[in-house]
Enzyme design. Structure first.
Site, short mmCIF file in Angstrom:
data_model
loop_
_atom_site.label_atom_id
_atom_site.label_comp_id
_atom_site.label_asym_id
_atom_site.label_seq_id
_atom_site.Cartn_x
_atom_site.Cartn_y
_atom_site.Cartn_z
N SER A 140 80.36 -58.65 -41.12
CA SER A 140 80.87 -59.92 -41.66
C SER A 140 81.98 -60.39 -40.75
CB SER A 140 81.41 -59.69 -43.08
OG SER A 140 82.18 -60.79 -43.52
N TYR A 154 86.33 -55.21 -49.27
CA TYR A 154 85.17 -55.71 -48.54
C TYR A 154 85.38 -55.54 -47.04
CZ TYR A 154 81.57 -59.23 -47.30
OH TYR A 154 80.47 -59.89 -46.80
#
Length: 261
Positions: A140, A154
């Site tokens: 990401s 995350y």
């Protein structure tokens, strides 16, 4: 790896979003695709709209025995897997570390990092033994730089995926297996619904309007091109560099300071 030479791809999180966009891009290049997803209803719906070059398998990427069953079923149908897209993940929970439920942290890491690794554990050794193949790991933008509150867990997982991909690329290059790390920015998908499906919390964006002109199909084309170019990285959004550059400059400054001592 030239996709004209690839026979079979295995894509996790393949029933929707980025996974499906990538699966479609690979199939359009003649690759047979196994899509794996935890959502059996979404999987069945997708398969009714695709041809015989697609098959599906229900898989929770945290389940290592499930990975072995899925691999055996997939390869019995379509032969050895040449391309692994280890992609399935869940969204940030929106909570700072000081307020985070430890179970939420564990869930994010288990799916977004360990689940990605489980795909590597299932397929990488066979690719190395055959001397061919390509692996794509979905990280990401949050695996490059963390600047937004509430995505800490995350980012921990996604930075881990970045490190996994970079290390794996170094290890597998001598065996003729390529590795690419995918760094998607915001793309309109059903990630929030999938996160809630596995019991996860989702970050609330009540004060942020999230839009993107990058689609899952666009990302699929980027990934397919990245595989054929043996790219180390695929970045989906142009605006990620300033944040990364700021982080890299801070690291360089620290190194320069130490070198000057």
């Amino acid at each position: 790896m030239q996709l004209s030479e690839a026979r079979h791809a295995f894509v996790t999180g393949g029933a929707s979003g980025l996974g499906l966009g990538i699966a479609d891009a690979l199939a359009s290049r003649g690759v047979r695709v196994t899509i794996a997803d935890i959502n059996d209803e979404a999987l069945a719906a997708v398969l009714t709209t695709r041809g015989n070059s697609f098959r599906g398998v229900v898989l929770d990427t945290r389940d290592r025995e499930g990975w072995q069953r899925a691999k055996a079923e997939a390869e019995a149908a379509f032969g050895p897997v040449d391309v692994l897209i280890s992609n399935a993940g869940i969204a940030p929970n929106g909570k700072p570390f000081t307020e985070m439920d430890p179970e939420s942290f564990d869930r994010i890491v288990a799916i977004n990092l360990t689940g990605i690794y489980n795909g590597v554990a299932a397929f990488a050794a066979d690719m190395a033994a055959r001397g061919r193949g390509h692996i794509v790991l979905t990280s990401s933008q949050a695996g490059l730089v963390t600047t937004v509150p509430g995505v800490g867990a995350y980012s921990v997982a996604k930075f881990g995926v970045t490190a996994l991909g970079e290390g794996l690329r170094t290890e597998l290059a001598p065996q003729g297996v390529g590795v690419t790390v995918l760094f998607p920015g915001y793309v309109q998908t059903n990630l929030a619904a999938n996160t809630q499906r596995v019991g996860g919390d989702i970050r609330k964006y009540s004060d942020v309007v999230m839009t993107s002109d990058v689609t899952p199909a666009d990302v699929g084309e980027m990934v397919a091109d990245g595989i054929e170019q043996d790219a180390a990285y695929v970045v989906t959004h142009k605006q990620v560099w300033p944040g990364v550059e700021k982080r890299m400059q801070a690291i360089k400054d620290a190194c320069d300071y130490r070198l000057a001592r």
